[in-house]
Design a protein around this motif. Structure first.
Motif, PDB file in Angstrom:
ATOM      1  N   ALA A  64      30.091 -36.194  23.338  1.00 38.70           N
ATOM      2  CA  ALA A  64      28.732 -36.416  23.826  1.00 38.70           C
ATOM      3  C   ALA A  64      27.829 -36.920  22.708  1.00 38.70           C
ATOM      4  O   ALA A  64      27.981 -36.537  21.548  1.00 38.70           O
ATOM      5  CB  ALA A  64      28.172 -35.119  24.406  1.00 38.70           C
ATOM      6  N   ASP A  65      26.896 -37.772  23.078  1.00 36.94           N
ATOM      7  CA  ASP A  65      25.898 -38.256  22.122  1.00 36.94           C
ATOM      8  C   ASP A  65      24.767 -37.244  22.032  1.00 36.94           C
ATOM      9  O   ASP A  65      24.335 -36.686  23.036  1.00 36.94           O
ATOM     10  CB  ASP A  65      25.326 -39.598  22.575  1.00 36.94           C
ATOM     11  N   VAL A  66      24.296 -37.013  20.815  1.00 39.55           N
ATOM     12  CA  VAL A  66      23.145 -36.138  20.602  1.00 39.55           C
ATOM     13  C   VAL A  66      22.084 -36.928  19.859  1.00 39.55           C
ATOM     14  O   VAL A  66      22.399 -37.803  19.047  1.00 39.55           O
ATOM     15  CB  VAL A  66      23.533 -34.857  19.822  1.00 39.55           C
ATOM     16  N   PRO A  67      20.798 -36.648  20.149  1.00 40.59           N
ATOM     17  CA  PRO A  67      19.742 -37.436  19.516  1.00 40.59           C
ATOM     18  C   PRO A  67      19.620 -37.218  18.016  1.00 40.59           C
ATOM     19  O   PRO A  67      19.189 -38.113  17.300  1.00 40.59           O
ATOM     20  CB  PRO A  67      18.474 -36.984  20.249  1.00 40.59           C
ATOM     21  N   ARG A  68      19.983 -36.033  17.540  1.00 43.41           N
ATOM     22  CA  ARG A  68      19.904 -35.714  16.112  1.00 43.41           C
ATOM     23  C   ARG A  68      21.206 -35.039  15.709  1.00 43.41           C
ATOM     24  O   ARG A  68      21.837 -34.365  16.516  1.00 43.41           O
ATOM     25  CB  ARG A  68      18.729 -34.775  15.832  1.00 43.41           C
ATOM     26  N   PRO A  69      21.610 -35.175  14.447  1.00 43.54           N
ATOM     27  CA  PRO A  69      22.854 -34.536  14.009  1.00 43.54           C
ATOM     28  C   PRO A  69      22.778 -33.016  14.113  1.00 43.54           C
ATOM     29  O   PRO A  69      21.752 -32.416  13.815  1.00 43.54           O
ATOM     30  CB  PRO A  69      22.996 -34.955  12.548  1.00 43.54           C
ATOM     31  N   MET A  70      23.882 -32.421  14.533  1.00 36.94           N
ATOM     32  CA  MET A  70      24.002 -30.970  14.558  1.00 36.94           C
ATOM     33  C   MET A  70      24.588 -30.537  13.209  1.00 36.94           C
ATOM     34  O   MET A  70      24.968 -31.378  12.393  1.00 36.94           O
ATOM     35  CB  MET A  70      24.875 -30.543  15.726  1.00 36.94           C
ATOM     36  N   ALA A  71      24.677 -29.230  12.971  1.00 37.85           N
ATOM     37  CA  ALA A  71      25.129 -28.724  11.673  1.00 37.85           C
ATOM     38  C   ALA A  71      26.511 -29.253  11.290  1.00 37.85           C
ATOM     39  O   ALA A  71      26.737 -29.627  10.139  1.00 37.85           O
ATOM     40  CB  ALA A  71      25.130 -27.196  11.675  1.00 37.85           C
ATOM     41  N   HIS A  72      27.433 -29.311  12.252  1.00 35.21           N
ATOM     42  CA  HIS A  72      28.778 -29.781  11.929  1.00 35.21           C
ATOM     43  C   HIS A  72      28.801 -31.294  11.685  1.00 35.21           C
ATOM     44  O   HIS A  72      29.631 -31.791  10.922  1.00 35.21           O
ATOM     45  CB  HIS A  72      29.765 -29.383  13.025  1.00 35.21           C
ATOM     46  N   ASP A  73      27.871 -32.030  12.302  1.00 37.43           N
ATOM     47  CA  ASP A  73      27.726 -33.458  11.998  1.00 37.43           C
ATOM     48  C   ASP A  73      27.253 -33.626  10.557  1.00 37.43           C
ATOM     49  O   ASP A  73      27.710 -34.517   9.834  1.00 37.43           O
ATOM     50  CB  ASP A  73      26.709 -34.118  12.940  1.00 37.43           C
ATOM     51  N   LEU A  74      26.338 -32.765  10.129  1.00 33.29           N
ATOM     52  CA  LEU A  74      25.845 -32.789   8.752  1.00 33.29           C
ATOM     53  C   LEU A  74      26.982 -32.506   7.775  1.00 33.29           C
ATOM     54  O   LEU A  74      27.129 -33.197   6.759  1.00 33.29           O
ATOM     55  CB  LEU A  74      24.717 -31.772   8.570  1.00 33.29           C
ATOM     56  N   MET A  75      27.807 -31.493   8.094  1.00 35.81           N
ATOM     57  CA  MET A  75      28.954 -31.187   7.221  1.00 35.81           C
ATOM     58  C   MET A  75      29.859 -32.408   7.080  1.00 35.81           C
ATOM     59  O   MET A  75      30.284 -32.748   5.976  1.00 35.81           O
ATOM     60  CB  MET A  75      29.758 -30.021   7.794  1.00 35.81           C
ATOM     61  N   ARG A  76      30.155 -33.047   8.205  1.00 34.36           N
ATOM     62  CA  ARG A  76      31.020 -34.236   8.170  1.00 34.36           C
ATOM     63  C   ARG A  76      30.385 -35.335   7.312  1.00 34.36           C
ATOM     64  O   ARG A  76      31.046 -35.953   6.471  1.00 34.36           O
ATOM     65  CB  ARG A  76      31.273 -34.751   9.588  1.00 34.36           C
ATOM     66  N   SER A  77      29.085 -35.565   7.494  1.00 33.70           N
ATOM     67  CA  SER A  77      28.392 -36.605   6.726  1.00 33.70           C
ATOM     68  C   SER A  77      28.385 -36.300   5.234  1.00 33.70           C
ATOM     69  O   SER A  77      28.564 -37.202   4.409  1.00 33.70           O
ATOM     70  CB  SER A  77      26.954 -36.767   7.234  1.00 33.70           C
ATOM     71  N   LEU A  78      28.187 -35.042   4.877  1.00 36.18           N
ATOM     72  CA  LEU A  78      28.212 -34.654   3.463  1.00 36.18           C
ATOM     73  C   LEU A  78      29.589 -34.905   2.854  1.00 36.18           C
ATOM     74  O   LEU A  78      29.704 -35.427   1.734  1.00 36.18           O
ATOM     75  CB  LEU A  78      27.828 -33.187   3.297  1.00 36.18           C
ATOM     76  N   LEU A  79      30.634 -34.531   3.579  1.00 37.18           N
ATOM     77  CA  LEU A  79      31.990 -34.774   3.075  1.00 37.18           C
ATOM     78  C   LEU A  79      32.259 -36.268   2.905  1.00 37.18           C
ATOM     79  O   LEU A  79      32.819 -36.692   1.889  1.00 37.18           O
ATOM     80  CB  LEU A  79      33.022 -34.138   4.011  1.00 37.18           C
ATOM     81  N   GLU A  80      31.855 -37.060   3.896  1.00 32.95           N
ATOM     82  CA  GLU A  80      32.044 -38.509   3.803  1.00 32.95           C
ATOM     83  C   GLU A  80      31.284 -39.086   2.610  1.00 32.95           C
ATOM     84  O   GLU A  80      31.798 -39.949   1.902  1.00 32.95           O
ATOM     85  CB  GLU A  80      31.603 -39.185   5.101  1.00 32.95           C
ATOM     86  N   ALA A  81      30.064 -38.592   2.378  1.00 32.19           N
ATOM     87  CA  ALA A  81      29.247 -39.079   1.263  1.00 32.19           C
ATOM     88  C   ALA A  81      29.896 -38.753  -0.084  1.00 32.19           C
ATOM     89  O   ALA A  81      29.687 -39.464  -1.066  1.00 32.19           O
ATOM     90  CB  ALA A  81      27.843 -38.478   1.330  1.00 32.19           C
ATOM     91  N   MET A  82      30.692 -37.680  -0.120  1.00 33.15           N
ATOM     92  CA  MET A  82      31.371 -37.289  -1.355  1.00 33.15           C
ATOM     93  C   MET A  82      32.804 -37.831  -1.400  1.00 33.15           C
ATOM     94  O   MET A  82      33.592 -37.424  -2.243  1.00 33.15           O
ATOM     95  CB  MET A  82      31.379 -35.763  -1.485  1.00 33.15           C
ATOM     96  N   ASP A  83      33.114 -38.751  -0.481  1.00 31.93           N
ATOM     97  CA  ASP A  83      34.442 -39.359  -0.406  1.00 31.93           C
ATOM     98  C   ASP A  83      35.542 -38.301  -0.252  1.00 31.93           C
ATOM     99  O   ASP A  83      36.584 -38.369  -0.888  1.00 31.93           O
ATOM    100  CB  ASP A  83      34.707 -40.236  -1.636  1.00 31.93           C
ATOM    101  N   ALA A  84      35.250 -37.311   0.594  1.00 32.01           N
ATOM    102  CA  ALA A  84      36.206 -36.236   0.861  1.00 32.01           C
ATOM    103  C   ALA A  84      36.549 -36.237   2.345  1.00 32.01           C
ATOM    104  O   ALA A  84      35.805 -36.784   3.164  1.00 32.01           O
ATOM    105  CB  ALA A  84      35.624 -34.890   0.454  1.00 32.01           C
ATOM    106  N   GLN A  85      37.658 -35.610   2.673  1.00 30.05           N
ATOM    107  CA  GLN A  85      38.059 -35.531   4.073  1.00 30.05           C
ATOM    108  C   GLN A  85      38.636 -34.156   4.372  1.00 30.05           C
ATOM    109  O   GLN A  85      39.178 -33.493   3.493  1.00 30.05           O
ATOM    110  CB  GLN A  85      39.085 -36.600   4.416  1.00 30.05           C
TER     111      GLN A  85
END
Length: 167
Positions: A53-74
């Motif tokens: 589902a699409d959400v208008p703003r990132p949820m906490a787990h979306d933030l976690m994913r984005s932080l990991l991606e920004a640090m080139d981690a998976q």
């Protein structure tokens, strides 16, 4: 360890949310299902990710994913490792420039992150043996009610405004 998938999100008789994990290769009605009681926000987050589902703003787990991606981690995998006095424990295995790291986590957060990153979810054999229950296939009425609930939540997200929550 047994590889599992999110079979669904349910509510128990008292209104508490439960994430249901089942073996990835089991057919409906076969194998054992692991119920893990979680909070309503975590249930919503997992359901949103599983349903895509699409959400208008990132949820906490979306933030976690984005932080990991920004640090080139998976996220490589998440594991529900043990139960201690009724409390479930999980670990998230992350690989990045600093190498592989294992991070302690609540199962709901680990599952929410796995649902967003495509990481595999595993449950320790001992946990499934201790807390797993026989798989009971969901009937058509329950499946339809769940879909209606998802649609209603998606409509809510489209119209919600942060000012609605100010006192």
């Amino acid at each position: 360890m047994v590889q599992v998938r999110v079979v669904g999100i349910a509510m128990d008789e008292s209104g508490q949310h439960v994430v249901l994990l089942g073996p990835i290769d089991a057919l409906p009605g076969e194998g054992r299902i692991l119920p893990i009681w979680i909070g309503s926000l975590e249930a919503t987050s997992i359901l949103v990710a599983v349903e895509g589902a699409d959400v208008p703003r990132p949820m906490a787990h979306d933030l976690m994913r984005s932080l990991l991606e920004a640090m080139d981690a998976q996220v490589d995998k998440v594991e529900v490792t043990r139960i201690d006095d009724g409390t479930y424990y999980a670990e998230i295995t992350v690989t990045g420039p600093a190498g592989e790291r294992i991070v302690d986590a609540r199962p709901s957060d680990a599952i929410g992150l796995a649902a967003r990153t495509g990481a595999t979810i595993w449950v320790a054999d001992a946990v499934l043996a201790e807390a797993g229950v026989a798989d009971i296939t969901v009937g058509a009425d329950e499946a339809e009610a769940a879909q209606d609930s998802i649609a209603e939540f998606q409509e809510f997200l489209k119209d919600v405004d942060p000012d609605d929550f100010r006192g």
